[in-house]
Write a protein that holds these residues in place. Structure first.
Motif, PDB file in Angstrom:
ATOM      1  N   ASN A   4      -1.005  18.606   0.750  1.00 56.32           N
ATOM      2  CA  ASN A   4       0.079  17.623   0.649  1.00 56.32           C
ATOM      3  C   ASN A   4       0.237  16.795   1.914  1.00 56.32           C
ATOM      4  N   SER A   5       0.075  17.410   3.063  1.00 63.74           N
ATOM      5  CA  SER A   5       0.187  16.695   4.326  1.00 63.74           C
ATOM      6  C   SER A   5      -0.900  15.617   4.418  1.00 63.74           C
ATOM      7  N   PHE A   6      -2.107  15.979   3.987  1.00 63.35           N
ATOM      8  CA  PHE A   6      -3.214  15.021   3.975  1.00 63.35           C
ATOM      9  C   PHE A   6      -2.885  13.857   3.045  1.00 63.35           C
ATOM     10  N   LYS A   7      -2.421  14.161   1.834  1.00 56.74           N
ATOM     11  CA  LYS A   7      -2.074  13.117   0.867  1.00 56.74           C
ATOM     12  C   LYS A   7      -1.043  12.159   1.447  1.00 56.74           C
ATOM     13  N   LYS A   8      -0.020  12.731   2.074  1.00 59.31           N
ATOM     14  CA  LYS A   8       1.057  11.914   2.644  1.00 59.31           C
ATOM     15  C   LYS A   8       0.506  10.983   3.720  1.00 59.31           C
ATOM     16  N   GLN A   9      -0.337  11.487   4.599  1.00 54.89           N
ATOM     17  CA  GLN A   9      -0.923  10.660   5.651  1.00 54.89           C
ATOM     18  C   GLN A   9      -1.845   9.593   5.077  1.00 54.89           C
ATOM     19  N   ALA A  10      -2.641   9.957   4.090  1.00 55.47           N
ATOM     20  CA  ALA A  10      -3.561   8.999   3.477  1.00 55.47           C
ATOM     21  C   ALA A  10      -2.792   7.859   2.818  1.00 55.47           C
ATOM     22  N   ILE A  11      -1.742   8.193   2.092  1.00 57.55           N
ATOM     23  CA  ILE A  11      -0.919   7.167   1.446  1.00 57.55           C
ATOM     24  C   ILE A  11      -0.274   6.269   2.491  1.00 57.55           C
ATOM     25  N   GLU A  12       0.195   6.859   3.572  1.00 56.36           N
ATOM     26  CA  GLU A  12       0.821   6.097   4.652  1.00 56.36           C
ATOM     27  C   GLU A  12      -0.168   5.102   5.263  1.00 56.36           C
ATOM     28  N   ILE A  13      -1.388   5.534   5.492  1.00 52.62           N
ATOM     29  CA  ILE A  13      -2.421   4.652   6.053  1.00 52.62           C
ATOM     30  C   ILE A  13      -2.714   3.505   5.094  1.00 52.62           C
ATOM     31  N   ILE A  14      -2.842   3.820   3.827  1.00 55.64           N
ATOM     32  CA  ILE A  14      -3.111   2.782   2.822  1.00 55.64           C
ATOM     33  C   ILE A  14      -1.977   1.770   2.781  1.00 55.64           C
ATOM     34  N   GLU A  15      -0.745   2.250   2.799  1.00 57.70           N
ATOM     35  CA  GLU A  15       0.409   1.352   2.763  1.00 57.70           C
ATOM     36  C   GLU A  15       0.468   0.464   3.998  1.00 57.70           C
ATOM     37  N   ILE A  16       0.150   1.016   5.159  1.00 56.96           N
ATOM     38  CA  ILE A  16       0.136   0.227   6.393  1.00 56.96           C
ATOM     39  C   ILE A  16      -0.899  -0.881   6.287  1.00 56.96           C
ATOM     40  N   GLU A  17      -2.093  -0.537   5.794  1.00 57.70           N
ATOM     41  CA  GLU A  17      -3.160  -1.531   5.657  1.00 57.70           C
ATOM     42  C   GLU A  17      -2.759  -2.638   4.681  1.00 57.70           C
ATOM     43  N   ILE A  18      -2.180  -2.248   3.559  1.00 54.54           N
ATOM     44  CA  ILE A  18      -1.750  -3.236   2.568  1.00 54.54           C
ATOM     45  C   ILE A  18      -0.674  -4.136   3.161  1.00 54.54           C
ATOM     46  N   ASP A  19       0.297  -3.544   3.857  1.00 58.03           N
ATOM     47  CA  ASP A  19       1.367  -4.329   4.476  1.00 58.03           C
ATOM     48  C   ASP A  19       0.812  -5.299   5.511  1.00 58.03           C
ATOM     49  N   LYS A  20      -0.149  -4.848   6.320  1.00 59.27           N
ATOM     50  CA  LYS A  20      -0.749  -5.723   7.334  1.00 59.27           C
ATOM     51  C   LYS A  20      -1.465  -6.904   6.679  1.00 59.27           C
ATOM     52  N   LEU A  21      -2.244  -6.615   5.641  1.00 66.91           N
ATOM     53  CA  LEU A  21      -2.960  -7.684   4.950  1.00 66.91           C
ATOM     54  C   LEU A  21      -1.996  -8.667   4.301  1.00 66.91           C
ATOM     55  N   ASN A  22      -0.997  -8.154   3.605  1.00 74.55           N
ATOM     56  CA  ASN A  22      -0.019  -9.035   2.959  1.00 74.55           C
ATOM     57  C   ASN A  22       0.716  -9.887   3.976  1.00 74.55           C
ATOM     58  N   SER A  23       1.113  -9.295   5.069  1.00 79.55           N
ATOM     59  CA  SER A  23       1.814 -10.030   6.117  1.00 79.55           C
ATOM     60  C   SER A  23       0.927 -11.138   6.685  1.00 79.55           C
ATOM     61  N   PHE A  24      -0.331 -10.823   6.920  1.00 76.05           N
ATOM     62  CA  PHE A  24      -1.274 -11.803   7.458  1.00 76.05           C
ATOM     63  C   PHE A  24      -1.478 -12.966   6.489  1.00 76.05           C
ATOM     64  N   TYR A  25      -1.728 -12.656   5.237  1.00 74.98           N
ATOM     65  CA  TYR A  25      -2.016 -13.706   4.263  1.00 74.98           C
ATOM     66  C   TYR A  25      -0.782 -14.506   3.873  1.00 74.98           C
ATOM     67  N   ASP A  26       0.402 -13.908   3.971  1.00 75.56           N
ATOM     68  CA  ASP A  26       1.637 -14.591   3.567  1.00 75.56           C
ATOM     69  C   ASP A  26       2.242 -15.468   4.661  1.00 75.56           C
ATOM     70  N   GLN A  27       1.821 -15.284   5.899  1.00 74.29           N
ATOM     71  CA  GLN A  27       2.437 -16.051   6.971  1.00 74.29           C
ATOM     72  C   GLN A  27       2.048 -17.533   6.913  1.00 74.29           C
ATOM     73  N   SER A  28       2.948 -18.362   7.351  1.00 71.44           N
ATOM     74  CA  SER A  28       2.713 -19.798   7.388  1.00 71.44           C
ATOM     75  C   SER A  28       1.650 -20.102   8.440  1.00 71.44           C
ATOM     76  N   SER A  29       0.720 -20.991   8.100  1.00 75.55           N
ATOM     77  CA  SER A  29      -0.400 -21.266   9.003  1.00 75.55           C
ATOM     78  C   SER A  29      -0.769 -22.738   8.958  1.00 75.55           C
ATOM     79  N   SER A  30      -1.423 -23.177  10.013  1.00 76.80           N
ATOM     80  CA  SER A  30      -1.941 -24.545  10.049  1.00 76.80           C
ATOM     81  C   SER A  30      -3.131 -24.645   9.092  1.00 76.80           C
ATOM     82  N   ASP A  31      -3.608 -25.841   8.860  1.00 76.26           N
ATOM     83  CA  ASP A  31      -4.765 -26.029   7.976  1.00 76.26           C
ATOM     84  C   ASP A  31      -5.993 -25.287   8.507  1.00 76.26           C
ATOM     85  N   GLU A  32      -6.203 -25.351   9.810  1.00 78.46           N
ATOM     86  CA  GLU A  32      -7.339 -24.656  10.417  1.00 78.46           C
ATOM     87  C   GLU A  32      -7.211 -23.139  10.231  1.00 78.46           C
TER      88      GLU A  32
END
Length: 80
Positions: A4-32
């Protein structure tokens, strides 16, 4: 059986990665910056569309990863 401890850590890592990607792609950016994000997304899409997950030792997986790593290295150089 997976601990269970492994599962919890694995899920946490996956959620962090998803949040980082979503945050990166959703942020306002210049054309470049949007062009760079599109290139990075293309690498992700190409990997998931082209990789043979059933047979991980498929030689085409190595070719795909070498090509995509080259693209990521080029992007990194452009950003430095």
């Amino acid at each position: 059986m997976v601990d269970n401890s492994f599962k919890k850590q694995a899920i946490e890592i996956i959620e962090i990665e998803i949040d980082k990607l979503n945050s990166f792609y959703d942020q306002s950016s210049s054309d470049e910056e949007e062009d760079m994000k599109k290139r990075i997304m293309d690498v992700h899409f190409e990997f998931f569309a082209g990789a043979n997950f059933k047979y991980r030792d498929d030689p085409r997986n190595r070719q795909l990863s070498e090509r995509l790593l080259k693209e990521l290295n080029e992007l990194r150089k452009l950003l430095e």
